[in-house]
Write a protein that holds these residues in place. Structure first.
Motif, PDB file in Angstrom:
ATOM      1  N   PHE A 247       0.877  -1.111  -0.117  1.00  0.00           N
ATOM      2  CA  PHE A 247       0.023  -0.010  -0.055  1.00  0.00           C
ATOM      3  C   PHE A 247       0.934   1.294  -0.067  1.00  0.00           C
ATOM      4  O   PHE A 247       0.414   2.383  -0.582  1.00  0.00           O
ATOM      5  N   CYS A 248       2.173   1.089   0.263  1.00  0.00           N
ATOM      6  CA  CYS A 248       2.946   2.656   0.285  1.00  0.00           C
ATOM      7  C   CYS A 248       3.200   2.817  -1.048  1.00  0.00           C
ATOM      8  O   CYS A 248       3.058   3.984  -1.219  1.00  0.00           O
ATOM      9  N   TYR A 249       3.373   1.824  -1.865  1.00  0.00           N
ATOM     10  CA  TYR A 249       3.277   2.086  -3.318  1.00  0.00           C
ATOM     11  C   TYR A 249       2.161   2.858  -4.023  1.00  0.00           C
ATOM     12  O   TYR A 249       2.091   3.692  -4.998  1.00  0.00           O
ATOM     13  N   PHE A 250       0.923   2.464  -3.406  1.00  0.00           N
ATOM     14  CA  PHE A 250      -0.367   2.976  -3.862  1.00  0.00           C
ATOM     15  C   PHE A 250      -0.437   4.629  -3.338  1.00  0.00           C
ATOM     16  O   PHE A 250      -0.696   5.349  -4.273  1.00  0.00           O
ATOM     17  N   ASN A 251      -0.081   4.487  -2.237  1.00  0.00           N
ATOM     18  CA  ASN A 251      -0.021   6.016  -1.803  1.00  0.00           C
ATOM     19  C   ASN A 251       0.813   6.893  -2.544  1.00  0.00           C
ATOM     20  O   ASN A 251       0.660   8.183  -2.819  1.00  0.00           O
ATOM     21  N   TRP A 252       2.126   6.376  -3.165  1.00  0.00           N
ATOM     22  CA  TRP A 252       3.073   7.258  -3.672  1.00  0.00           C
ATOM     23  C   TRP A 252       2.571   7.365  -5.140  1.00  0.00           C
ATOM     24  O   TRP A 252       2.827   8.236  -5.679  1.00  0.00           O
ATOM     25  N   GLY A 253       1.698   6.364  -5.592  1.00  0.00           N
ATOM     26  CA  GLY A 253       1.250   6.613  -7.008  1.00  0.00           C
ATOM     27  C   GLY A 253      -0.066   7.607  -7.020  1.00  0.00           C
ATOM     28  O   GLY A 253      -0.044   8.371  -7.850  1.00  0.00           O
ATOM     29  N   LEU A 254      -0.659   7.507  -5.921  1.00  0.00           N
ATOM     30  CA  LEU A 254      -1.848   8.678  -5.772  1.00  0.00           C
ATOM     31  C   LEU A 254      -1.197   9.968  -5.679  1.00  0.00           C
ATOM     32  O   LEU A 254      -1.719  10.931  -6.117  1.00  0.00           O
ATOM     33  N   ALA A 255      -0.026  10.258  -4.770  1.00  0.00           N
ATOM     34  CA  ALA A 255       0.838  11.657  -4.724  1.00  0.00           C
ATOM     35  C   ALA A 255       1.086  11.935  -6.092  1.00  0.00           C
ATOM     36  O   ALA A 255       0.903  13.102  -6.532  1.00  0.00           O
ATOM     37  N   LEU A 256       1.714  10.884  -6.845  1.00  0.00           N
ATOM     38  CA  LEU A 256       2.035  11.452  -8.335  1.00  0.00           C
ATOM     39  C   LEU A 256       0.982  11.568  -9.096  1.00  0.00           C
ATOM     40  O   LEU A 256       1.002  12.771  -9.784  1.00  0.00           O
ATOM     41  N   LEU A 257      -0.151  11.168  -9.069  1.00  0.00           N
ATOM     42  CA  LEU A 257      -1.449  11.458  -9.972  1.00  0.00           C
ATOM     43  C   LEU A 257      -1.913  12.750  -9.497  1.00  0.00           C
ATOM     44  O   LEU A 257      -2.124  13.524 -10.543  1.00  0.00           O
ATOM     45  N   CYS A 258      -1.854  13.154  -8.228  1.00  0.00           N
ATOM     46  CA  CYS A 258      -2.356  14.538  -7.697  1.00  0.00           C
ATOM     47  C   CYS A 258      -1.325  15.617  -8.392  1.00  0.00           C
ATOM     48  O   CYS A 258      -1.738  16.626  -8.817  1.00  0.00           O
ATOM     49  N   ALA A 259      -0.135  15.211  -8.487  1.00  0.00           N
ATOM     50  CA  ALA A 259       0.916  16.200  -8.883  1.00  0.00           C
ATOM     51  C   ALA A 259       0.565  16.575 -10.532  1.00  0.00           C
ATOM     52  O   ALA A 259       0.606  17.478 -10.619  1.00  0.00           O
ATOM     53  N   LEU A 260       0.477  15.383 -11.240  1.00  0.00           N
ATOM     54  CA  LEU A 260       0.309  15.359 -12.453  1.00  0.00           C
ATOM     55  C   LEU A 260      -1.034  16.019 -12.885  1.00  0.00           C
ATOM     56  O   LEU A 260      -1.042  16.870 -13.603  1.00  0.00           O
ATOM     57  N   LEU A 261      -2.155  15.877 -12.346  1.00  0.00           N
ATOM     58  CA  LEU A 261      -3.183  16.529 -12.447  1.00  0.00           C
ATOM     59  C   LEU A 261      -3.204  17.888 -11.975  1.00  0.00           C
ATOM     60  O   LEU A 261      -3.922  18.882 -12.695  1.00  0.00           O
ATOM     61  N   PHE A 262      -2.569  18.282 -11.072  1.00  0.00           N
ATOM     62  CA  PHE A 262      -2.257  19.675 -10.661  1.00  0.00           C
ATOM     63  C   PHE A 262      -1.511  20.621 -11.661  1.00  0.00           C
ATOM     64  O   PHE A 262      -1.845  21.633 -12.306  1.00  0.00           O
ATOM     65  N   LEU A 263      -0.588  19.824 -12.402  1.00  0.00           N
ATOM     66  CA  LEU A 263       0.100  20.364 -13.510  1.00  0.00           C
ATOM     67  C   LEU A 263      -0.356  20.494 -14.650  1.00  0.00           C
ATOM     68  O   LEU A 263      -0.138  21.618 -15.714  1.00  0.00           O
ATOM     69  N   LEU A 264      -1.511  19.416 -15.150  1.00  0.00           N
ATOM     70  CA  LEU A 264      -2.119  19.538 -16.252  1.00  0.00           C
ATOM     71  C   LEU A 264      -3.399  20.535 -16.357  1.00  0.00           C
ATOM     72  O   LEU A 264      -3.594  20.761 -17.300  1.00  0.00           O
ATOM     73  N   VAL A 265      -3.882  20.632 -15.038  1.00  0.00           N
ATOM     74  CA  VAL A 265      -5.227  21.615 -15.233  1.00  0.00           C
ATOM     75  C   VAL A 265      -5.068  22.664 -15.311  1.00  0.00           C
ATOM     76  O   VAL A 265      -4.166  23.214 -14.286  1.00  0.00           O
TER      77      VAL A 265
END
Length: 277
Positions: A259-277
């Motif tokens: 689940f640690c990798y899931f949390n890191w993946g979700l953090a990366l997704l939030c960062a990407l959405l922030f940069l793209l939106v």
């Protein structure tokens, strides 16, 4: 928020609460994806009540053991009708010191919800949440339970529940990880994390009731139906999560480390959405 959004939001929220991932962060992400400003106080109240009900129902046997141990502890040894369960007795001692921190964490989580309004603000706690879950994997596991753990160690696990007031850090994940670092058996640490989650949800529900009372919301069918559907979906999600985690923590199971990798993946997704939106 229409009923489709309510069902999805409720299911994901209920699924995340018993897992070592942040339900608040997932709700925040879904709000951004759905273009929703707020779920509404009634929806949150019913969903939290639904998850708490499922947790209490799933832990009936554990709760009976704890109540019986508490009753026997108050009874003089010569008058006891049975043998004291030392594991449950030790767990009760840990709960006494930890529960207040879990309740405070639940109350604070509501006031810190503004973090979920900004995608970039969620990336740091999500990364930290993954790091918290990763740390126990670097140390040898142990098999201590309530018989061997102290009230002070219970307080430390309660402080972990308090830290998880920050959206992005899971209460279950933080408490389980700290318990594992203290040498607790992962199944015992998880069960204790769920106990503290019940106290945390109790604090959240109180704030939900206060928010609903101050909102002046009219309980029309258009408002009530999506909230009820969302709560039903939350109950289903939490039940699935509890059964899934139980299988992972059985002997030979994978445990919660992934689940640690899931949390890191979700953090990366939030960062990407922030940069793209």
């Amino acid at each position: 928020m229409n009923w489709i959004h309510s069902v999805i939001m409720g299911f994901v929220s209920g699924l995340c609460e018993p897992l070592p991932v942040s339900a608040e962060a997932h709700r925040g992400l879904l709000r951004h994806l759905f273009g929703i400003e707020s779920e509404g106080p009634l929806f949150l109240l019913l969903c939290h009540v639904a998850v708490l009900t499922v947790l209490l129902s799933a832990g009936q046997l554990e709760l009976r053991r704890l109540r019986r141990a508490a009753k026997l502890q108050k009874t003089p040894k010569r008058r006891r009708s049975g043998q004291l369960d030392l594991n449950s007795a030790g767990t009760n001692r840990m709960i006494l010191g930890a529960a207040i921190f879990a309740v405070i964490g639940g109350v604070l989580a509501v006031s810190l919800d503004f973090i979920t309004r900004r995608l970039w603000m969620m990336t740091v706690p999500l990364f930290l949440g993954g790091l918290i879950l990763w740390l126990p994997t670097q140390f040898r596991s142990a098999n201590r339970d309530g018989r061997h753990m102290t009230a002070a160690e219970g307080v430390l696990m309660g402080l972990a529940a308090l830290v998880s007031a920050v959206p992005g850090i899971s209460s279950v994940g933080a408490v389980t990880a700290v318990g594992s670092l203290l040498g607790a058996d992962r199944r015992f640490a998880l069960r204790f994390a769920w106990i503290l989650l019940c106290f945390r949800l109790g604090g959240v529900i109180v704030t939900d009731i206060m928010a609903l009372a101050g909102s002046g919301l009219e309980l029309t069918l258009a408002v009530l139906l999506p909230a009820v559907l969302g709560a039903a979906a939350a109950a289903v999600g939490s039940y699935i999560a509890i059964q899934s985690v139980r299988s992972l923590t059985r002997p030979g199971g994978k445990g919660l480390a992934d689940f640690c990798y899931f949390n890191w993946g979700l953090a990366l997704l939030c960062a990407l959405l922030f940069l793209l939106v």
